[in-house]
Design a protein around this motif. Structure first.
Motif, PDB file in Angstrom:
ATOM      1  N   PRO A 280      25.725 -23.452  32.578  1.00  0.00           N
ATOM      2  CA  PRO A 280      24.306 -23.129  32.753  1.00  0.00           C
ATOM      3  C   PRO A 280      23.636 -22.619  31.481  1.00  0.00           C
ATOM      4  O   PRO A 280      22.494 -22.966  31.201  1.00  0.00           O
ATOM      5  CB  PRO A 280      24.292 -22.052  33.828  1.00  0.00           C
ATOM      6  CG  PRO A 280      25.626 -22.078  34.455  1.00  0.00           C
ATOM      7  CD  PRO A 280      26.570 -22.706  33.494  1.00  0.00           C
ATOM      8  N   GLU A 281      24.345 -21.828  30.700  1.00  0.00           N
ATOM      9  CA  GLU A 281      23.749 -21.293  29.473  1.00  0.00           C
ATOM     10  C   GLU A 281      23.481 -22.407  28.469  1.00  0.00           C
ATOM     11  O   GLU A 281      22.418 -22.444  27.836  1.00  0.00           O
ATOM     12  CB  GLU A 281      24.651 -20.232  28.862  1.00  0.00           C
ATOM     13  CG  GLU A 281      24.034 -19.533  27.675  1.00  0.00           C
ATOM     14  CD  GLU A 281      24.907 -18.430  27.105  1.00  0.00           C
ATOM     15  OE1 GLU A 281      24.598 -17.985  25.996  1.00  0.00           O
ATOM     16  OE2 GLU A 281      25.893 -18.028  27.746  1.00  0.00           O
ATOM     17  N   ALA A 282      24.417 -23.325  28.321  1.00  0.00           N
ATOM     18  CA  ALA A 282      24.237 -24.440  27.391  1.00  0.00           C
ATOM     19  C   ALA A 282      23.093 -25.343  27.844  1.00  0.00           C
ATOM     20  O   ALA A 282      22.299 -25.811  27.022  1.00  0.00           O
ATOM     21  CB  ALA A 282      25.532 -25.241  27.267  1.00  0.00           C
ATOM     22  N   VAL A 283      22.997 -25.577  29.143  1.00  0.00           N
ATOM     23  CA  VAL A 283      21.920 -26.410  29.684  1.00  0.00           C
ATOM     24  C   VAL A 283      20.565 -25.756  29.423  1.00  0.00           C
ATOM     25  O   VAL A 283      19.615 -26.411  28.992  1.00  0.00           O
ATOM     26  CB  VAL A 283      22.139 -26.660  31.195  1.00  0.00           C
ATOM     27  CG1 VAL A 283      20.927 -27.305  31.825  1.00  0.00           C
ATOM     28  CG2 VAL A 283      23.377 -27.511  31.418  1.00  0.00           C
ATOM     29  N   LEU A 284      20.480 -24.459  29.665  1.00  0.00           N
ATOM     30  CA  LEU A 284      19.222 -23.740  29.442  1.00  0.00           C
ATOM     31  C   LEU A 284      18.869 -23.719  27.954  1.00  0.00           C
ATOM     32  O   LEU A 284      17.711 -23.917  27.581  1.00  0.00           O
ATOM     33  CB  LEU A 284      19.321 -22.322  29.993  1.00  0.00           C
ATOM     34  CG  LEU A 284      18.076 -21.451  29.809  1.00  0.00           C
ATOM     35  CD1 LEU A 284      16.852 -22.086  30.460  1.00  0.00           C
ATOM     36  CD2 LEU A 284      18.324 -20.069  30.375  1.00  0.00           C
ATOM     37  N   ARG A 285      19.845 -23.500  27.110  1.00  0.00           N
ATOM     38  CA  ARG A 285      19.589 -23.478  25.666  1.00  0.00           C
ATOM     39  C   ARG A 285      19.051 -24.831  25.206  1.00  0.00           C
ATOM     40  O   ARG A 285      18.068 -24.906  24.456  1.00  0.00           O
ATOM     41  CB  ARG A 285      20.868 -23.135  24.911  1.00  0.00           C
ATOM     42  CG  ARG A 285      20.647 -22.967  23.417  1.00  0.00           C
ATOM     43  CD  ARG A 285      21.924 -22.594  22.670  1.00  0.00           C
ATOM     44  NE  ARG A 285      22.421 -21.294  23.116  1.00  0.00           N
ATOM     45  CZ  ARG A 285      23.567 -21.114  23.773  1.00  0.00           C
ATOM     46  NH1 ARG A 285      24.350 -22.135  24.070  1.00  0.00           N
ATOM     47  NH2 ARG A 285      23.962 -19.912  24.133  1.00  0.00           N
ATOM     48  N   ARG A 286      19.669 -25.911  25.686  1.00  0.00           N
ATOM     49  CA  ARG A 286      19.225 -27.262  25.314  1.00  0.00           C
ATOM     50  C   ARG A 286      17.784 -27.493  25.779  1.00  0.00           C
ATOM     51  O   ARG A 286      16.957 -28.018  25.044  1.00  0.00           O
ATOM     52  CB  ARG A 286      20.179 -28.306  25.901  1.00  0.00           C
ATOM     53  CG  ARG A 286      19.908 -29.703  25.452  1.00  0.00           C
ATOM     54  CD  ARG A 286      21.009 -30.695  25.846  1.00  0.00           C
ATOM     55  NE  ARG A 286      21.457 -30.584  27.222  1.00  0.00           N
ATOM     56  CZ  ARG A 286      22.672 -30.171  27.601  1.00  0.00           C
ATOM     57  NH1 ARG A 286      23.565 -29.824  26.689  1.00  0.00           N
ATOM     58  NH2 ARG A 286      23.012 -30.111  28.860  1.00  0.00           N
TER      59      ARG A 286
END
Length: 75
Positions: free
Chosen positions: A49-55
């Motif tokens: 989830p963190e990587a998706v949000l960052r992207r």
């Protein structure tokens, strides 16, 4: 075991419910519930989830930059 957590049976339904609650009353508690439900859905899909949000945040920044430049060129 008592007190252990298990993922919801229908994470997408939890997101929909939390989204409706946050739309009706965007309190910190309701928005936090929506974020938590979204994280659970992402994890269940095998996503970070963190990587998706960052992207997505980077994509949003790029969109704003693009539109800001386009607006500046039209004046």
């Amino acid at each position: 075991r008592a007190g252990s957590w298990s993922p919801p049976s229908d994470p997408a339904a939890d997101v929909a419910s939390a989204s409706a609650a946050a739309a009706a009353d965007p309190s910190a508690e309701n928005v936090a519930d929506l974020l938590a439900a979204t994280v659970t859905l992402a994890r269940g899909a095998g996503l970070d989830p963190e990587a998706v949000l960052r992207r997505r945040a980077l994509q949003f920044r790029d969109e704003l930059t693009h539109y800001s430049r386009a607006d500046g060129q039209q004046t």
